[in-house]
Each structure stands twice: as structure tokens, then as C-alpha cells.
Write a protein that holds these residues in place. Structure first.
Motif, PDB file in Angstrom:
ATOM      1  N   SER A 147      20.302   1.748   2.093  1.00  0.00           N
ATOM      2  CA  SER A 147      19.062   0.964   2.161  1.00  0.00           C
ATOM      3  C   SER A 147      18.036   1.748   2.970  1.00  0.00           C
ATOM      4  CB  SER A 147      19.314  -0.414   2.785  1.00  0.00           C
ATOM      5  OG  SER A 147      19.803  -0.284   4.097  1.00  0.00           O
ATOM      6  N   PHE A 148      16.763   1.445   2.715  1.00  0.00           N
ATOM      7  CA  PHE A 148      15.702   2.132   3.443  1.00  0.00           C
ATOM      8  C   PHE A 148      15.689   1.690   4.898  1.00  0.00           C
ATOM      9  CE2 PHE A 148      13.755   2.162  -0.923  1.00  0.00           C
ATOM     10  CZ  PHE A 148      13.911   3.531  -1.125  1.00  0.00           C
ATOM     11  N   VAL A 149      15.329   2.617   5.784  1.00  0.00           N
ATOM     12  CA  VAL A 149      15.282   2.316   7.214  1.00  0.00           C
ATOM     13  C   VAL A 149      14.096   1.420   7.523  1.00  0.00           C
ATOM     14  CG1 VAL A 149      16.437   4.469   7.833  1.00  0.00           C
ATOM     15  CG2 VAL A 149      13.950   4.411   7.746  1.00  0.00           C
ATOM     16  N   GLU A 150      14.236   0.594   8.550  1.00  0.00           N
ATOM     17  CA  GLU A 150      13.137  -0.268   8.978  1.00  0.00           C
ATOM     18  C   GLU A 150      12.026   0.589   9.553  1.00  0.00           C
ATOM     19  OE1 GLU A 150      13.690  -3.789  11.001  1.00  0.00           O
ATOM     20  OE2 GLU A 150      15.356  -4.430   9.780  1.00  0.00           O
ATOM     21  N   PRO A 151      10.793   0.264   9.328  1.00  0.00           N
ATOM     22  CA  PRO A 151      10.281  -0.980   8.775  1.00  0.00           C
ATOM     23  C   PRO A 151      10.019  -0.948   7.277  1.00  0.00           C
ATOM     24  CG  PRO A 151       8.465   0.256   9.692  1.00  0.00           C
ATOM     25  CD  PRO A 151       9.715   1.087   9.909  1.00  0.00           C
ATOM     26  N   ILE A 186      11.583  -7.170  -2.850  1.00  0.00           N
ATOM     27  CA  ILE A 186      11.035  -7.195  -4.203  1.00  0.00           C
ATOM     28  C   ILE A 186       9.836  -6.260  -4.385  1.00  0.00           C
ATOM     29  CG2 ILE A 186       9.482  -9.152  -3.806  1.00  0.00           C
ATOM     30  CD1 ILE A 186      10.462 -10.145  -6.626  1.00  0.00           C
ATOM     31  N   ARG A 187       9.141  -5.952  -3.317  1.00  0.00           N
ATOM     32  CA  ARG A 187       7.984  -5.063  -3.412  1.00  0.00           C
ATOM     33  C   ARG A 187       8.394  -3.625  -3.717  1.00  0.00           C
ATOM     34  NH1 ARG A 187       3.550  -3.527   1.171  1.00  0.00           N
ATOM     35  NH2 ARG A 187       2.246  -2.319  -0.215  1.00  0.00           N
ATOM     36  N   GLY A 188       9.585  -3.261  -3.304  1.00  0.00           N
ATOM     37  CA  GLY A 188      10.035  -1.874  -3.437  1.00  0.00           C
ATOM     38  C   GLY A 188       9.785  -1.134  -2.145  1.00  0.00           C
ATOM     39  N   GLY A 189      10.653  -0.213  -1.821  1.00  0.00           N
ATOM     40  CA  GLY A 189      10.554   0.533  -0.576  1.00  0.00           C
ATOM     41  C   GLY A 189       9.507   1.627  -0.609  1.00  0.00           C
ATOM     42  N   PHE A 190       9.290   2.223  -1.782  1.00  0.00           N
ATOM     43  CA  PHE A 190       8.312   3.303  -1.916  1.00  0.00           C
ATOM     44  C   PHE A 190       7.484   3.113  -3.171  1.00  0.00           C
ATOM     45  CE2 PHE A 190      10.976   5.294   1.182  1.00  0.00           C
ATOM     46  CZ  PHE A 190      10.159   6.186   1.849  1.00  0.00           C
ATOM     47  N   ASP A 191       6.215   3.467  -3.065  1.00  0.00           N
ATOM     48  CA  ASP A 191       5.326   3.570  -4.218  1.00  0.00           C
ATOM     49  C   ASP A 191       5.085   5.045  -4.477  1.00  0.00           C
ATOM     50  OD1 ASP A 191       5.077   0.819  -4.154  1.00  0.00           O
ATOM     51  OD2 ASP A 191       3.017   0.822  -3.406  1.00  0.00           O
ATOM     52  N   VAL A 192       5.034   5.395  -5.743  1.00  0.00           N
ATOM     53  CA  VAL A 192       4.665   6.746  -6.159  1.00  0.00           C
ATOM     54  C   VAL A 192       3.454   6.585  -7.073  1.00  0.00           C
ATOM     55  CG1 VAL A 192       5.411   8.860  -7.300  1.00  0.00           C
ATOM     56  CG2 VAL A 192       7.082   7.456  -6.055  1.00  0.00           C
ATOM     57  N   HIS A 193       2.328   7.134  -6.649  1.00  0.00           N
ATOM     58  CA  HIS A 193       1.100   7.091  -7.449  1.00  0.00           C
ATOM     59  C   HIS A 193       0.914   8.463  -8.074  1.00  0.00           C
ATOM     60  CE1 HIS A 193      -0.095   3.257  -5.652  1.00  0.00           C
ATOM     61  NE2 HIS A 193       0.379   3.756  -4.519  1.00  0.00           N
ATOM     62  N   ILE A 194       0.821   8.503  -9.389  1.00  0.00           N
ATOM     63  CA  ILE A 194       0.685   9.770 -10.117  1.00  0.00           C
ATOM     64  C   ILE A 194      -0.724   9.806 -10.700  1.00  0.00           C
ATOM     65  CG2 ILE A 194       1.609  11.190 -11.974  1.00  0.00           C
ATOM     66  CD1 ILE A 194       4.311   9.609 -11.439  1.00  0.00           C
ATOM     67  N   TYR A 195      -1.496  10.809 -10.272  1.00  0.00           N
ATOM     68  CA  TYR A 195      -2.927  10.885 -10.548  1.00  0.00           C
ATOM     69  C   TYR A 195      -3.263  11.865 -11.657  1.00  0.00           C
ATOM     70  CZ  TYR A 195      -3.254   8.730  -5.924  1.00  0.00           C
ATOM     71  OH  TYR A 195      -3.125   7.900  -4.844  1.00  0.00           O
ATOM     72  N   ASN A 211       6.488   1.355   1.844  1.00  0.00           N
ATOM     73  CA  ASN A 211       5.854   0.045   1.966  1.00  0.00           C
ATOM     74  C   ASN A 211       6.376  -0.623   3.224  1.00  0.00           C
ATOM     75  OD1 ASN A 211       4.267   0.030  -0.441  1.00  0.00           O
ATOM     76  ND2 ASN A 211       6.155  -0.223  -1.599  1.00  0.00           N
ATOM     77  N   THR A 212       5.475  -0.778   4.201  1.00  0.00           N
ATOM     78  CA  THR A 212       5.776  -1.491   5.438  1.00  0.00           C
ATOM     79  C   THR A 212       4.665  -2.517   5.613  1.00  0.00           C
ATOM     80  OG1 THR A 212       4.499  -0.104   6.958  1.00  0.00           O
ATOM     81  CG2 THR A 212       6.721   0.675   6.385  1.00  0.00           C
ATOM     82  N   ASP A 213       4.505  -3.020   6.802  1.00  0.00           N
ATOM     83  CA  ASP A 213       3.417  -3.972   7.044  1.00  0.00           C
ATOM     84  C   ASP A 213       2.138  -3.280   7.507  1.00  0.00           C
ATOM     85  OD1 ASP A 213       4.147  -3.192   9.554  1.00  0.00           O
ATOM     86  OD2 ASP A 213       4.433  -5.199  10.359  1.00  0.00           O
ATOM     87  N   ASP A 214       2.055  -1.961   7.357  1.00  0.00           N
ATOM     88  CA  ASP A 214       0.880  -1.196   7.794  1.00  0.00           C
ATOM     89  C   ASP A 214       0.415  -0.307   6.641  1.00  0.00           C
ATOM     90  OD1 ASP A 214      -1.036   0.385   9.047  1.00  0.00           O
ATOM     91  OD2 ASP A 214       0.174   0.716  10.836  1.00  0.00           O
ATOM     92  N   GLU A 215      -0.371  -0.906   5.731  1.00  0.00           N
ATOM     93  CA  GLU A 215      -0.760  -0.203   4.506  1.00  0.00           C
ATOM     94  C   GLU A 215      -1.567   1.068   4.758  1.00  0.00           C
ATOM     95  OE1 GLU A 215      -1.294  -3.004   0.799  1.00  0.00           O
ATOM     96  OE2 GLU A 215      -2.503  -3.734   2.488  1.00  0.00           O
ATOM     97  N   GLU A 216      -2.474   1.031   5.717  1.00  0.00           N
ATOM     98  CA  GLU A 216      -3.264   2.234   5.976  1.00  0.00           C
ATOM     99  C   GLU A 216      -2.366   3.376   6.460  1.00  0.00           C
ATOM    100  OE1 GLU A 216      -7.128   3.943   8.416  1.00  0.00           O
ATOM    101  OE2 GLU A 216      -6.641   1.816   8.594  1.00  0.00           O
ATOM    102  N   ARG A 217      -1.490   3.082   7.384  1.00  0.00           N
ATOM    103  CA  ARG A 217      -0.579   4.124   7.880  1.00  0.00           C
ATOM    104  C   ARG A 217       0.354   4.600   6.769  1.00  0.00           C
ATOM    105  NH1 ARG A 217       3.407   3.754  13.200  1.00  0.00           N
ATOM    106  NH2 ARG A 217       3.890   5.988  13.263  1.00  0.00           N
TER     107      ARG A 217
END
Length: 177
Positions: free
Chosen positions: A47-51, A56-65, A140-146
Motif C-alpha cells: 500500500s502507498f505510504v501515508e499521507p 477510491i481516488r487512487g494513490g497517484f495521478d499520471v497526466h500525459i500531455y 494524491n494527499t490532502d495538499d494538492e498544490e504540494r
């Protein structure tokens, strides 16, 4: 990129204090060290480490540009999107946006990774198959900018993100607290 001095960082050795010193024995390659065997495998394999979220959101997003004004890049991006959908159907794969969306400065599509196994399979695959496209990988944590800046990793050329929406959200959360 966010200024790292804006954040605090707990010691990487938290939970590993007061243990016996590690051996200095070199491995056969003469460049690495022999490590004592672990009593159990790290939970980070499962499992992904905290935080980072494991929900359901998923631990990581990958944006492909891709540049929506470049026909070849657009065609390649659509073919890559189709291939990902066929080879990794267990991932959440969003539609292809043909324009900038949210903080993203050009067209893109997004893939969500839900566990370390998916991350370990998909990211190396993407390294080889992304072609000329850039990709932003962020937790994905609770700090979107970071998450989109200091904790982000880029493949290819980094692109400037518009962080205004994160600053506005953080300000509104602060006002409502």
C-alpha cells in the motif's frame, strides 16, 4: 516548482532509531553494500505510504500531455491512450482533453494508479512507450498544490502548471475553518 523550504520533512529514520549499525561490507560488485535481511517486507510493497491515499481516488495521478495544435502529437496521444486502455484495463483512464483543463497548460489525459503493484508496472512501461510526450506523476494527499509541485515527478519536458486554483481552494478552506 514549490519552494522546498516551505515544507517540513520528518526524519527518514523515524521508527528505525536505536538499531544496530549497518555493516560496511561491500557486495561483490564493489560499489554497493550488503544489507542485513529484513524481518518482513516493507508495507510500501502493498500500500502507498501515508499521507498518500489508498482509497477510491487512487494513490497517484499520471497526466500525459500533448500539444493539441500538433497533429502528430495528437495522433500519438490518442493511440497511446487506446493502448493504455487495452493493456491496463484495471486502471482508471480518463477521456482525452483536447484543451487545457484545471492546472494543466495543454491538452492531456489522466491515468489513476491505485496500488504499488500498478505503479511498478505502469510507470516503467510509460517510460518506454510515452514517445515525445511529457508526463506528470503526482501523489494524491490532502495538499494538492504540494502534490503537483514539490512531490511531483516529471517524464520528459516539465510544463508550467497554473497553481491559482489550488491557492484559491486553500484560501477558501482557511476562511471556512
Amino acid at each position: 516548482m514549490a519552494d522546498p523550504s516551505l515544507y517540513t520533512y520528518p526524519s527518514p529514520l523515524k521508527g528505525y532509531e536505536n538499531l544496530e549499525p549497518l555493516p560496511n561490507e561491500e557486495a561483490d560488485d564493489g560499489k554497493s553494500y550488503v544489507n542485513p535481511p529484513a524481518k518482513k517486507k516493507s508495507e510500501a510493497y502493498h500500500s502507498f505510504v501515508e499521507p498518500i491515499t489508498n482509497g477510491i481516488r487512487g494513490g497517484f495521478d499520471v497526466h500525459i500531455y500533448f500539444l493539441q495544435t500538433d497533429e502528430e502529437e495528437t495522433k500519438f496521444a490518442n493511440e497511446l491512450w487506446e493502448r493504455i486502455r487495452r493493456e491496463f484495463p484495471e486502471l482508471r483512464i480518463y477521456k482525452v482533453w483536447d484543451r487545457p483543463v484545471g492546472p494543466h497548460p495543454v491538452a492531456m489525459f489522466e491515468v489513476n494508479l491505485f496500488n504499488p503493484e500498478q505503479f511498478g508496472a505502469f510507470i516503467p512501461w510509460l517510460v518506454i512507450n510515452r514517445g515525445p510526450l511529457s508526463a506528470l506523476i503526482h501523489p494524491n494527499t490532502d495538499d494538492e498544490e504540494r502534490d503537483h509541485t514539490q512531490r511531483a515527478t516529471w517524464m520528459g519536458q516539465p510544463l508550467p502548471l497554473s497553481l491559482k486554483m489550488f491557492k484559491k481552494r486553500a484560501a477558501s478552506k482557511g476562511e471556512n475553518s
